[in-house]
Design a protein around this motif. Structure first.
Motif, mmCIF file in Angstrom:
data_model
loop_
_atom_site.group_PDB
_atom_site.id
_atom_site.type_symbol
_atom_site.label_atom_id
_atom_site.label_comp_id
_atom_site.label_asym_id
_atom_site.label_seq_id
_atom_site.Cartn_x
_atom_site.Cartn_y
_atom_site.Cartn_z
ATOM 1 N N SER A 45 0.841 -1.210 0.000
ATOM 2 C CA SER A 45 0.000 0.000 0.000
ATOM 3 C C SER A 45 0.868 1.249 0.000
ATOM 4 C CB SER A 45 -0.919 0.018 1.220
ATOM 5 O OG SER A 45 -1.817 -1.044 1.158
ATOM 6 N N THR A 46 1.972 1.212 0.733
ATOM 7 C CA THR A 46 2.871 2.370 0.783
ATOM 8 C C THR A 46 3.371 2.691 -0.628
ATOM 9 O OG1 THR A 46 3.528 1.774 3.018
ATOM 10 C CG2 THR A 46 5.000 3.251 1.822
ATOM 11 N N THR A 47 3.782 1.672 -1.366
ATOM 12 C CA THR A 47 4.267 1.881 -2.733
ATOM 13 C C THR A 47 3.163 2.482 -3.605
ATOM 14 O OG1 THR A 47 5.704 -0.032 -2.464
ATOM 15 C CG2 THR A 47 5.338 0.722 -4.723
ATOM 16 N N LEU A 48 1.956 1.915 -3.493
ATOM 17 C CA LEU A 48 0.844 2.403 -4.306
ATOM 18 C C LEU A 48 0.504 3.854 -3.958
ATOM 19 C CD1 LEU A 48 -0.692 0.660 -6.382
ATOM 20 C CD2 LEU A 48 -2.607 0.650 -4.808
ATOM 21 N N ARG A 49 0.547 4.150 -2.662
ATOM 22 C CA ARG A 49 0.196 5.514 -2.224
ATOM 23 C C ARG A 49 1.253 6.527 -2.660
ATOM 24 N NH1 ARG A 49 -3.726 6.263 1.441
ATOM 25 N NH2 ARG A 49 -2.542 7.863 2.545
ATOM 26 N N ILE A 51 2.878 6.225 -5.504
ATOM 27 C CA ILE A 51 2.584 6.398 -6.937
ATOM 28 C C ILE A 51 1.369 7.326 -7.108
ATOM 29 C CG2 ILE A 51 1.829 5.174 -9.026
ATOM 30 C CD1 ILE A 51 3.455 2.750 -8.007
ATOM 31 N N ALA A 52 0.409 7.190 -6.181
ATOM 32 C CA ALA A 52 -0.800 8.019 -6.262
ATOM 33 C C ALA A 52 -0.538 9.460 -5.855
ATOM 34 C CB ALA A 52 -1.878 7.419 -5.367
ATOM 35 N N GLY A 53 0.597 9.707 -5.193
ATOM 36 C CA GLY A 53 0.875 11.060 -4.706
ATOM 37 C C GLY A 53 0.241 11.323 -3.352
ATOM 38 N N LEU A 54 -0.144 10.260 -2.649
ATOM 39 C CA LEU A 54 -0.769 10.424 -1.328
ATOM 40 C C LEU A 54 0.253 10.293 -0.205
ATOM 41 C CD1 LEU A 54 -3.900 8.223 -2.066
ATOM 42 C CD2 LEU A 54 -3.807 10.719 -1.995
ATOM 43 N N GLU A 55 1.441 9.825 -0.520
ATOM 44 C CA GLU A 55 2.555 9.755 0.430
ATOM 45 C C GLU A 55 3.767 10.363 -0.247
ATOM 46 O OE1 GLU A 55 2.890 8.986 3.483
ATOM 47 O OE2 GLU A 55 1.039 7.851 3.790
ATOM 48 N N VAL A 68 9.820 13.552 -14.269
ATOM 49 C CA VAL A 68 9.790 13.245 -12.834
ATOM 50 C C VAL A 68 8.586 13.968 -12.225
ATOM 51 C CG1 VAL A 68 11.035 13.459 -10.644
ATOM 52 C CG2 VAL A 68 12.290 13.001 -12.762
ATOM 53 N N VAL A 69 7.710 13.197 -11.572
ATOM 54 C CA VAL A 69 6.462 13.804 -11.076
ATOM 55 C C VAL A 69 6.339 13.730 -9.552
ATOM 56 C CG1 VAL A 69 5.185 13.438 -13.230
ATOM 57 C CG2 VAL A 69 5.185 11.646 -11.482
ATOM 58 N N ASN A 70 7.479 13.511 -8.864
ATOM 59 C CA ASN A 70 7.439 13.398 -7.394
ATOM 60 C C ASN A 70 6.612 14.511 -6.747
ATOM 61 O OD1 ASN A 70 9.578 11.724 -8.181
ATOM 62 N ND2 ASN A 70 10.513 11.847 -6.160
ATOM 63 N N SER A 71 6.759 15.744 -7.265
ATOM 64 C CA SER A 71 6.098 16.849 -6.569
ATOM 65 C C SER A 71 4.778 17.265 -7.233
ATOM 66 C CB SER A 71 7.053 18.038 -6.468
ATOM 67 O OG SER A 71 7.577 18.295 -7.743
ATOM 68 N N VAL A 72 4.340 16.496 -8.235
ATOM 69 C CA VAL A 72 3.033 16.798 -8.849
ATOM 70 C C VAL A 72 1.939 16.292 -7.902
ATOM 71 C CG1 VAL A 72 1.505 16.258 -10.804
ATOM 72 C CG2 VAL A 72 3.958 16.629 -11.193
ATOM 73 N N SER A 73 0.913 17.109 -7.674
ATOM 74 C CA SER A 73 -0.104 16.716 -6.686
ATOM 75 C C SER A 73 -0.927 15.543 -7.217
ATOM 76 C CB SER A 73 -1.015 17.898 -6.359
ATOM 77 O OG SER A 73 -1.945 18.041 -7.404
ATOM 78 N N SER A 74 -1.531 14.841 -6.279
ATOM 79 C CA SER A 74 -2.272 13.628 -6.621
ATOM 80 C C SER A 74 -3.325 13.899 -7.696
ATOM 81 C CB SER A 74 -2.922 13.103 -5.350
ATOM 82 O OG SER A 74 -3.562 11.914 -5.622
ATOM 83 N N LYS A 75 -4.059 15.001 -7.556
ATOM 84 C CA LYS A 75 -5.173 15.244 -8.490
ATOM 85 C C LYS A 75 -4.686 15.567 -9.905
ATOM 86 C CE LYS A 75 -6.199 20.060 -7.135
ATOM 87 N NZ LYS A 75 -5.031 20.588 -7.819
ATOM 88 N N ASP A 76 -3.409 15.957 -10.029
ATOM 89 C CA ASP A 76 -2.884 16.264 -11.363
ATOM 90 C C ASP A 76 -2.137 15.089 -11.999
ATOM 91 O OD1 ASP A 76 -3.907 18.838 -11.302
ATOM 92 O OD2 ASP A 76 -2.196 19.565 -10.136
#
Ligand SMILES: Nc1ncnc2c1ncn2[C@@H]1O[C@H](COP(=O)(O)OP(=O)(O)OP(=O)(O)O)[C@@H](O)[C@H]1O
Ligand SMILES: [Mg+2]
Length: 378
Positions: A45-49, A51-55, A68-76
């Motif tokens: 779940s941590t890995t998935l979250r 990827i989702a931008g929730l963690e 690289v999308v590390n800092s792109v928000s989840s909704k984007d």
């Protein structure tokens, strides 16, 4: 169509001393169905979250289509996700829950209705469309959560144990529906489960994790037939692969309960790898453990006497557990045409020496893996 990559991803929660995910690397091609599988707490779940931008990603890069999308928000991130705890909107009907993502994206009402009607049919939810989530069973709520994700066509579907609350029959049907919808939509799907049958049946490739670390990535066939280590070997397949420690010497494997002669190919592999006279762990799936005259004649140097301790009747076959000290149990799957076994009965078991695995006693790494992996790449 998209490609995504995870490069050296690590996750350490602020309140924790240890990493929950370590050094996770994968390149995922467009349209792939990837299943993350592993025991509870291994970091799925941590890995998935992440990827989702929730963690937050502690270290490493998450890349979509080269960026690289590390800092792109989840909704984007253009992701549709089904959570392990299916968070539905309690005040909305099933119809509105499923259609919500389309409404947010300004789809016309008539189109939303068509999409919701279609997906509800596939997920057996048609008769519940006007109910609120609290008026549904756990399994029905889970299917609403699935419908809410599947009604959209994002770049990425992320699903965290979306079938865990369904009964066995509905699990199988919904599994097929998810695979079919995935093929229709063609978007990358990353699917988390701790169920190895789901992993085997749905995945293009499986990522098997243990304690935050990736143990092996490959097709279901690769993981089943060429496990990288004894963890992978015992995780994939029911009943679990038998692993028994002994000594390899002069072409024979000897453990407390038996001595068998290995196939010429296995002898060559073990000799070349320097295991002659050394301790090794032998791995045998239950399908390699047989009984009856036919097998005794085919593998005369691979027989031993033991006692049946327990059996599980499965219809077409029976899993029988035998005494094999120092292990308590040794499982064999005896099929039609093989003799019935009574509990406490003495029986001659035959090990099919063309189907064996070997693991280093210290590292638990597979000795045949490097040779077979080359065969898979041919
Ligand atoms: N918010 C958090 N803070 C600290 N530690 C956490 C947090 N969330 C998860 N962990 C820890 O990280 C590790 C991985 O948890 P994760 O939820 O990713 O496991 P999982 O593989 O999804 O397990 P399960 O199959 O039980 O859902 C666990 O040891 C867990 O205790
Ligand atoms: Mg989880």
């Amino acid at each position: 169509m998209s490609k995504i990559s995870l490069r050296n991803i690590n996750k350490k929660y602020p309140n924790s001393d240890t990493y929950s995910v370590s050094n996770f690397n994968i390149d995922i091609e467009e349209g792939e169905f990837i299943v993350l599988v592993g025991p509870s707490g291994c970091g799925k779940s941590t890995t998935l979250r992440m990827i989702a931008g929730l963690e937050d990603i502690t270290e490493g890069e998450f890349i979509i289509d080269g960026k690289v999308v590390n800092s792109v928000s989840s909704k984007d991130r253009d992701i549709a996700m089904v959570f392990q705890s299916y968070a539905l909107y309690p005040h909305m009907s099933v119809r509105d829950n499923i259609g919500y993502g389309l409404k947010l994206r300004n789809y016309p009402a008539s189109e939303i209705k068509d999409h919701v009607d279609n997906i509800s049919k596939d997920l057996f939810l048609t008769e519940y469309l006007e109910r609120k989530p609290k008026e549904l069973s756990g399994g029905q709520r889970q299917r609403v959560a699935l419908g809410r994700a599947m009604v959209r066509t994002p770049k990425l579907y992320l699903m965290d144990e979306p079938l865990s609350n369904l009964d066995a029959k509905l699990r199988t049907t919904t599994r097929t529906e998810i695979s079919r919808m995935h093929r229709d939509k063609g978007a990358i799907t990353i699917y988390v489960t701790h169920d190895q049958v789901e992993a085997m049946t749905m995945a293009d490739r499986i990522v098997l994790m243990s304690m935050g670390e990736v143990q092996q990535i490959g097709t279901p066939k690769e993981l089943f037939t060429n496990p990288k280590n004894s963890f992978v070997a015992t995780f994939m397949g029911m009943p679990s692969m038998n692993i028994i420690e002994g000594v390899y010497e002069g072409g024979q494997f000897t453990c407390h309960s038996f001595t068998i002669t290995l196939s010429e190919e296995d002898q060559r592999i073990l000799n070349n790898a320097g295991y002659n006279g050394k301790s090794v762990c032998l791995g045998a799936r239950s399908s390699a453990i047989r009984s009856g005259k036919k097998y005794e004649e085919a593998f005369p140097d691979c027989c031993f006497e033991t006692t049946a301790l327990n059996s599980e009747y499965l219809g077409d076959s029976v899993n029988v557990f035998f005494d094999a000290a120092p292990m308590n149990m040794f499982a064999g799957t005896l099929g039609t045409g093989e003799p019935d076994v009574e509990i406490d009965e003495k029986i001659t078991l035959v090990i099919d020496n063309t189907k064996l695995h070997f693991f280093d006693s210290d590292t638990q790494e597979s000795i045949k893996y490097p040779i077979k992996v080359a065969e898979f790449q041919k």
